[in-house]
Design an enzyme around this catalytic site. Structure first.
Site, PDB file in Angstrom:
ATOM      1  N   GLU A 177       0.803  -1.224   0.000  1.00 12.52           N
ATOM      2  CA  GLU A 177       0.000   0.000   0.000  1.00 12.52           C
ATOM      3  C   GLU A 177       0.840   1.280   0.000  1.00 12.52           C
ATOM      4  O   GLU A 177       0.744   2.107   0.928  1.00 12.52           O
ATOM      5  CB  GLU A 177      -0.964   0.014   1.197  1.00 12.52           C
ATOM      6  CG  GLU A 177      -1.861  -1.212   1.265  1.00 12.52           C
ATOM      7  CD  GLU A 177      -2.890  -1.152   2.402  1.00 12.52           C
ATOM      8  OE1 GLU A 177      -2.869  -0.191   3.189  1.00 12.52           O
ATOM      9  OE2 GLU A 177      -3.727  -2.071   2.481  1.00 12.52           O
ATOM     10  N   GLU A 366      -5.225  -8.609   1.038  1.00  9.06           N
ATOM     11  CA  GLU A 366      -5.924  -8.260   2.277  1.00  9.06           C
ATOM     12  C   GLU A 366      -7.382  -8.031   1.964  1.00  9.06           C
ATOM     13  O   GLU A 366      -7.711  -7.387   0.961  1.00  9.06           O
ATOM     14  CB  GLU A 366      -5.384  -6.953   2.903  1.00  9.06           C
ATOM     15  CG  GLU A 366      -4.028  -7.058   3.532  1.00  9.06           C
ATOM     16  CD  GLU A 366      -3.561  -5.723   4.123  1.00  9.06           C
ATOM     17  OE1 GLU A 366      -4.418  -4.887   4.500  1.00  9.06           O
ATOM     18  OE2 GLU A 366      -2.340  -5.527   4.195  1.00  9.06           O
TER      19      GLU A 366
HETATM   20  O1  IFM Z   1      -4.295  -2.742   9.272  1.00  8.34           O
HETATM   21  C1  IFM Z   1      -4.218  -2.288   7.965  1.00  8.34           C
HETATM   22  C2  IFM Z   1      -3.021  -2.904   7.255  1.00  8.34           C
HETATM   23  O2  IFM Z   1      -1.842  -2.638   7.924  1.00  8.34           O
HETATM   24  C3  IFM Z   1      -2.921  -2.379   5.851  1.00  8.34           C
HETATM   25  N1  IFM Z   1      -4.155  -2.495   5.154  1.00  8.34           N
HETATM   26  C4  IFM Z   1      -5.353  -2.054   5.801  1.00  8.34           C
HETATM   27  C5  IFM Z   1      -5.459  -2.647   7.173  1.00  8.34           C
HETATM   28  C6  IFM Z   1      -6.762  -2.175   7.874  1.00  8.34           C
HETATM   29  O3  IFM Z   1      -6.756  -0.794   7.978  1.00  8.34           O
END
Ligand code: IFM
Length: 463
Positions: A177, A366
């Site tokens: 990210e 994710e």
């Molecule tokens: O916790 C975060 C993670 O570190 C990166 N992606 C989003 C998640 C939820 O906010």
């Protein structure tokens, strides 16, 4: 014979139940490890940011977190009990390279080696993220992602880690990210390093992309049989109203989230619309780096949580000019983060990026939701998270059936953990963590995820 409840993937013909699809869970170092000052680990920007008054809800920090540094064996055993096929963890850069002079901390490497060896022994595939936001503070002291040297240092670090672990790792991700690091950390100031500057934001974007490009050939050389890629985040951007300004704002928001990264990575250029607005904020001679940035990747990782509803905003300061902001959208169910539950947005996003670019395989790195979970004597019942996973997995199934090459799905997160600026209040885990006692309790969603995998393995005749 044990009959697993199959409540997450209702369609038993789903392609996700085939052998060539991988289901995992994900975490990141700073969010779970704790032990931030032991065995040669130096400060990261998050250690420092958490010490600033008012930066983090409840003045929380990752100092102890889930104490995974001491409990990793127990945590891997829990993963195994849930039939997890793959574990995506991140390496803490300041645990591994301890100074600006490139001192390698063998203890740091050994810590990850035990974890990786244990995962392999248990039949759980290791996936590694090299950068999940915990930049060594000694690099921030020379400008962090605003300084080109940080990209060179990242390549050195990636080289060391991949020489050490080589092909043991199924997939390496250079960055997690980079939008978040750049925009939340350098424009909105709510993540480390807490800056509010448009120029710093675009420098951060460019130098992370450059770091990715410099690291990729080294990763390939050291781990020729692993897959190599990068993980981006976001969803569809929808205008709050039909007005021209909101539609324009939504388009810029979308482009900054996706095209600002995918265009240089896949096509070797920045998007024209963004260049017209922000070219001056990029480092001088940025064009010369574009050839380095455009490397062949084996996969693009996508982190999806929600959609963005966007409206146009008035510029705040000349150097942090931002033409959009998030609007309050009310008609959808919200998670504890205030995010809309919007599974169709996953399809919209993946369909669009696949239309706009010639992408390699996609991995959902994710996906998950925070809710206010409570432990009761009966356990942790989190039906809304079960429903969230069910709805999103149905979309992933649909996408694969429609011909999109998605090869993996990782639930965020394995454990409740340190949710950055929100501290420990927001719980994303399949496993509940009592942060006082460090007691782990598998939530109903964790049981459902494990049952889905037990069902898959039964179907496939695995032992
Ligand atoms: O916790 C975060 C993670 O570190 C990166 N992606 C989003 C998640 C939820 O906010």
């Amino acid at each position: 014979m044990y009959k697993p409840m199959q409540e997450l993937l209702i369609d038993t013909q789903s392609p996700l139940l085939k052998n060539n699809f991988t289901f995992g869970v994900a975490t990141s170092a700073y969010q779970i490890e704790g032990s931030t000052t032991v065995e040669g680990k130096v400060d990261s920007i998050w250690d420092v940011f958490c010490r600033q008054e008012g930066a983090i809800a409840n003045s929380d920090s990752g100092e102890i977190a889930c104490d995974h540094f001491n409990r990793w064996k127990e945590d891997i055993a829990l993963m195994k009990s849930l039939n997890i096929e793959a574990y995506r963890l991140s390496i803490s850069w300041p645990r591994v390279i301890s100074s600006i002079d490139r001192e390698i901390n063998q203890q740091g490497l050994n810590f990850y080696q035990q974890i990786i060896d244990c995962l392999i022994e248990q039949g759980i595939k290791p996936y590694i993220t090299l950068y999940h936001w915990d930049l060594p503070q000694y690099l921030q002291d020379i400008g962090g992602w605003q300084n080109r040297k940080t990209a060179e240092e990242f390549a050195f670090y990636a080289d060391i880690v991949s020489q050490f672990f080589g092909d043991k790792i199924v997939a390496y991700a250079t960055f997690n990210e980079p939008w978040v690091t750049s925009f939340l950390g350098h424009l909105h100031g709510i993540h480390a390093p807490g800056l509010q500057c448009r120029k710093a934001t675009y420098h951060s974007v460019h130098h992370q992309l450059l770091a990715h490009g410099l690291a990729l050939p080294l990763l390939r050389k050291n781990a020729p049989n692993s897959q190599h890629g990068i993980v981006l985040n976001g969803g569809p951007s929808q205008a709050a109203t039909d007005s021209f300004n909101d539609k324009y704002a939504a388009n810029i928001a979308y482009q900054e989230q996706w095209d600002l990264f995918l265009s240089p990575l896949m096509s070797g250029c920045y998007p024209d619309t963004l260049l017209e607005l922000y070219q001056n904020y990029l480092p001088k001679n940025y064009q010369e780096d574009l050839l380095i940035i455009k490397q062949t990747v084996d996969y693009i990782g996508v982190n999806y949580y929600t959609r963005n509803v966007v409206q146009s905003a008035t510029p705040v300061m000349s150097n942090q000019y931002t033409c959009y902001e998030n609007a309050e959208a009310t008609e959808f169910e919200k998670t504890a983060m205030g995010w809309d539950v919007y599974p169709q947005g996953l399809k919209m996003t993946i369909d669009k990026i696949c239309q706009d670019y010639q992408l390699p395989a996609i991995m959902i790195m994710e996906n998950g939701a925070a809710f206010d979970d409570k432990v009761t004597p009966q356990g942790v019942d989190d039906p809304r998270r079960v429903q969230y996973f069910k709805a999103h997995l149905a979309v992933v199934s649909q996408l694969v059936i429609s011909g999109i090459n998605i090869s993996a799905y990782f639930a965020w997160s394995f454990l409740d953990n340190f949710e950055w600026a929100e501290g420990y209040n927001k719980r994303f885990g399949l496993v509940h963590v009592d942060f006082e006692s460090q007691q782990r309790t598998i939530k109903r969603s964790g049981i459902a995820y494990g049952d889905m995998l037990a069902f898959k393995h039964q179907l496939r005749g695995d032992k």
